[in-house]
Structure formats: structure tokens, C-alpha cells
Enzyme design. Structure first.
Site, PDB file in Angstrom:
ATOM      1  N   PRO A   9       1.026  -1.127  -0.004  1.00  0.00           N
ATOM      2  CA  PRO A   9       0.079   0.178   0.137  1.00  0.00           C
ATOM      3  C   PRO A   9       0.904   1.206  -0.005  1.00  0.00           C
ATOM      4  O   PRO A   9       0.251   2.383  -0.225  1.00  0.00           O
ATOM      5  CB  PRO A   9      -0.954   0.040   1.087  1.00  0.00           C
ATOM      6  N   GLU A  57       3.217  -7.081   8.562  1.00  0.00           N
ATOM      7  CA  GLU A  57       3.097  -5.520   8.806  1.00  0.00           C
ATOM      8  C   GLU A  57       4.143  -4.828   7.704  1.00  0.00           C
ATOM      9  O   GLU A  57       4.020  -3.557   7.565  1.00  0.00           O
ATOM     10  CB  GLU A  57       3.771  -5.160  10.237  1.00  0.00           C
ATOM     11  N   ARG A  85      -4.481  -7.785 -20.609  1.00  0.00           N
ATOM     12  CA  ARG A  85      -5.368  -7.180 -21.538  1.00  0.00           C
ATOM     13  C   ARG A  85      -4.494  -6.223 -22.773  1.00  0.00           C
ATOM     14  O   ARG A  85      -4.961  -5.933 -23.645  1.00  0.00           O
ATOM     15  CB  ARG A  85      -6.275  -6.281 -20.587  1.00  0.00           C
ATOM     16  N   ASP A 125     -10.496   1.986 -24.479  1.00  0.00           N
ATOM     17  CA  ASP A 125     -10.992   1.540 -23.121  1.00  0.00           C
ATOM     18  C   ASP A 125     -10.973   3.093 -22.271  1.00  0.00           C
ATOM     19  O   ASP A 125     -10.334   3.674 -22.520  1.00  0.00           O
ATOM     20  CB  ASP A 125     -10.271   0.836 -22.385  1.00  0.00           C
TER      21      ASP A 125
HETATM   22  N1  ADE Z   1      -0.811  -5.119  -0.230  1.00  0.00           N
HETATM   23  C1  ADE Z   1      -1.616  -4.575   0.854  1.00  0.00           C
HETATM   24  N2  ADE Z   1      -2.454  -3.467   0.376  1.00  0.00           N
HETATM   25  C2  ADE Z   1      -2.038  -3.177  -0.837  1.00  0.00           C
HETATM   26  C3  ADE Z   1      -2.521  -2.426  -1.853  1.00  0.00           C
HETATM   27  N3  ADE Z   1      -3.360  -1.531  -1.642  1.00  0.00           N
HETATM   28  N4  ADE Z   1      -1.735  -2.264  -3.150  1.00  0.00           N
HETATM   29  C4  ADE Z   1      -0.735  -3.526  -3.475  1.00  0.00           C
HETATM   30  N5  ADE Z   1      -0.433  -4.393  -2.397  1.00  0.00           N
HETATM   31  C5  ADE Z   1      -1.025  -4.156  -1.061  1.00  0.00           C
END
Ligand code: ADE
Length: 239
Positions: free
Chosen positions: A76, A103, A141, A156
Site C-alpha cells: 500500500p 506488517e 489485456r 477503453d
Molecule cells: N498489499 C496490501 N495493500 C496493498 C495495496 N493497496 N496495493 C498493493 N499491495 C497491497
């Protein structure tokens, strides 16, 4: 987790036709201790576990054919994945995706092993596996012949920084909800104009951030001005 994602649907077909291949590896196979442990407690103390560098380095070194193969860590904290990135990935001979868990991942992996950290959106998943499937799906794709007509990828949503125009199919009248006349008129020029107009309108209403980074042609700008003026007019009338 990857079984049905890689065997069903468009991606499954593409793999069957050998337009792409996906190899799934288990990090545990690259752990060297007797418990085959891939995670450990963070130095400095904090809750949760951290992915150890050893198994990740060993896995990448085993898998990668050359130093040039890009290696992406799904997390993330990464750069946002989008259609442009998908298209670029599709142009690579091979890519390696590392699914993070726990984590976090030991910073030495991020500093010294990977090409980029990639996120599929501003939310935290329980692991990178689902994100990896998203990347495989969206990227495939852009590989020639995976999607029926190649033009359907080029036009697209996002490929032109615009959301796609609305689509209709039969019946022309469904419970009194009618298909716009222009679309059944057979006038291709007017149909194209209608589609562009509705793409612009949808994008302006729902994703103005896409419009902000797109350079519009004079015609598109005029159309957008029209749409915005019309909306102002309507707001006035309704008051
Ligand atoms: N792992 C945990 N959350 C993620 C996300 N938002 N994007 C990619 N990998 C992740």
C-alpha cells in the site's frame, strides 16, 4: 489463491493459448531455517511481523533470468498502479511480482532488490496476492490477441484519460426507458460526437482529476464548455 484467477476467464484463455504465462512461487521454499520461517519480529519493537530479506532475495535471484527483469513489490506504500503502468508492464518480456504480507517487508528488499513498490489503491489488503492478480489481469489485456479486438483496449476507459461513454443494447425500449435516438440513427458521425460528449460529461462529473491532466483538443474543450454551461443553465431552471 491464484488457481481460479489464472484458469478462468480471459486470463485463463490467454494462458491456455500461451499468450502469457504466470509462475507462482512460494517464498517458504526459499527459507533456509528448519521452520522455513519467512517473517520475524521488527527490530526496535512494534506489533506485527516483517518479511525477512533472505527468502525474498533468494527467490528473486532464483527466478530472475537477467538483471534487467523488473521486480515489483506490492504494497500500500507503493506508486499507484494504472493503465499506463499496465501497458508498460505488458511490454516487458518478464516481470516479477512480490506479494507482501505481514506488517511490512525488510527495508533492504526495498532499497536493494526491487525496481518499484506498487499499490493498486489507497486501502490496505491483507496481502499482496489479490493485488498481483489485479496486475496480471489488467496487464494481460495489453498483450496482443488477449482481448478480442485490439481497438477495444485503445479506446477503453483510461487509455485516453476519459471514462468510457454509456452503452446500450436491445431492447430499444426497456420498461419505458429508451435508448437515445442518435444511437439507432445509423449516422456514424453523430454517434461518435454523442459518445465523445458523454465520455467528457461522465469524466467531468465523476473523475475531474482525469480531465485536469488531459490536454483537450479545441473541439473537446468547446464540447466540455457546452456541457458545463448546460449544467449551469439546468441548475438555474431547477431553482
Ligand atoms: N498489499 C496490501 N495493500 C496493498 C495495496 N493497496 N496495493 C498493493 N499491495 C497491497
Amino acid at each position: 489463491m491464484f488457481g481460479s484467477a489464472l484458469s478462468a476467464g480471459v486470463v485463463g484463455k490467454a494462458i491456455e493459448k500461451r499468450l502469457l504465462s504466470v509462475n507462482v512461487h512460494n517464498l517458504r521454499d526459499f527459507a533456509t531455517d528448519k521452520h522455513r520461517q519467512v517473517d520475524d519480529r521488527p527490530f526496535g519493537g512494534s506489533p506485527g511481523m516483517v518479511l525477512k530479506p533472505g527468502p525474498v532475495f533468494a527467490a528473486v535471484e532464483h527466478i530472475r533470468a537477467s538483471e534487467e527483469t523488473p521486480v515489483y513489490l506490492l504494497s500500500p506504500r507503493g506508486k499507484r498502479f494504472d493503465a499506463r503502468r499496465a501497458e508498460a508492464m505488458a511490454g516487458e518480456q518478464r516481470i516479477i511480482l512480490i506479494c507482501g504480507r505481514y506488517e511490512g517487508v525488510d527495508e533492504r528488499v526495498i532499497q536493494h532488490l526491487i525496481t518499484d513498490e506498487i499499490s493498486i489503491g489507497d486501502y490496505v489488503l491483507t496481502g499482496g496476492e489479490v493485488a498481483a492478480m489485479v496486475i496480471v489481469d489488467a496487464t494481460s489485456r495489453f498483450i496482443p490477441c488477449v482481448v478480442g479486438k485490439s481497438e477495444s483496449v485503445a479506446f477503453d476507459s483510461f487509455s485516453q484519460d476519459l471514462l468510457e461513454h454509456p452503452q446500450y443494447t436491445r431492447p430499444r425500449d426497456f420498461r419505458g426507458m429508451k435508448v437515445p435516438e442518435i444511437l439507432v440513427s445509423g449516422n456514424h458521425e453523430q454517434i461518435e460526437e454523442w459518445r465523445l460528449r458523454h465520455s467528457l460529461e461522465k469524466t467531468w462529473r465523476i473523475r475531474p482529476d482525469l480531465l485536469a491532466r488531459k490536454s483537450l483538443t479545441q473541439g473537446e474543450q468547446r464540447m466540455l464548455d457546452d456541457i458545463q454551461n448546460e449544467t449551469k443553465g439546468n441548475t438555474h431552471e431547477s431553482h
